[in-house]
Scaffold this active site. Sequence first.
Site, PDB file in Angstrom:
ATOM      1  N   HIS A  51       0.902  26.575 -16.160  1.00  0.00           N
ATOM      2  CA  HIS A  51       2.057  26.493 -17.050  1.00  0.00           C
ATOM      3  C   HIS A  51       2.625  25.086 -17.020  1.00  0.00           C
ATOM      4  CE1 HIS A  51       3.248  31.028 -17.247  1.00  0.00           C
ATOM      5  NE2 HIS A  51       1.938  30.858 -17.365  1.00  0.00           N
ATOM      6  N   GLU A  53       5.614  23.927 -16.716  1.00  0.00           N
ATOM      7  CA  GLU A  53       6.577  23.649 -15.655  1.00  0.00           C
ATOM      8  C   GLU A  53       5.889  23.344 -14.333  1.00  0.00           C
ATOM      9  OE1 GLU A  53       6.479  26.273 -17.774  1.00  0.00           O
ATOM     10  OE2 GLU A  53       8.384  27.351 -17.725  1.00  0.00           O
ATOM     11  N   CYS A  81       9.355  31.678 -16.840  1.00  0.00           N
ATOM     12  CA  CYS A  81       8.989  33.007 -16.367  1.00  0.00           C
ATOM     13  C   CYS A  81       9.276  33.103 -14.863  1.00  0.00           C
ATOM     14  CB  CYS A  81       7.506  33.252 -16.639  1.00  0.00           C
ATOM     15  SG  CYS A  81       6.385  32.208 -15.659  1.00  0.00           S
ATOM     16  N   CYS A  84       7.312  30.496 -12.736  1.00  0.00           N
ATOM     17  CA  CYS A  84       7.834  29.135 -12.871  1.00  0.00           C
ATOM     18  C   CYS A  84       9.218  29.000 -12.247  1.00  0.00           C
ATOM     19  CB  CYS A  84       7.837  28.718 -14.337  1.00  0.00           C
ATOM     20  SG  CYS A  84       6.148  28.529 -14.985  1.00  0.00           S
TER      21      CYS A  84
END
Length: 147
Positions: A51, A53, A81, A84
């Site tokens: 992801h 992040e 999410c 993260c």
Amino acid sequence: MDEKNMMLALEEAKQAYASGEVPVGAVIIHNGELIAGAHNLVEERRDPTAHAELLALKAAANKLGRRRLSDCELYVTLEPCAMCMGAIIGYRIGALAFGAFDPAAGCCISKVELTELLNCPLPYVGGMMEDECRSILSEFFKERRER
């Protein structure tokens, strides 16, 4: 928190879109300067943890040579999410700004306030440039449905 930094995150999201990834982008700012930027690479790397992040946090920590980023700001185009948010808390990011809210999986405020559950206060701004951030995601998924 500064909208020009969210624009940088949106540029990262556009790169993800162009390569067929879910268009989420993230940047990390330290002392007013961009030190890391990333976008989703889940498909390219065949890695569900790739992801934006997480990639940006790792890059910033490597650049600064430390694991705590308490003097840094993270800008991301979509509310993080659970995975993260856990990493954001672990890296001790100083402040968070996100664009689009994620009612299905957002763990800053929408679905659950992970920082509250874990008693780890984190200053954040949600909905920064929300229309622009939501628009790129909507367009991406609209294209996917039309295929």
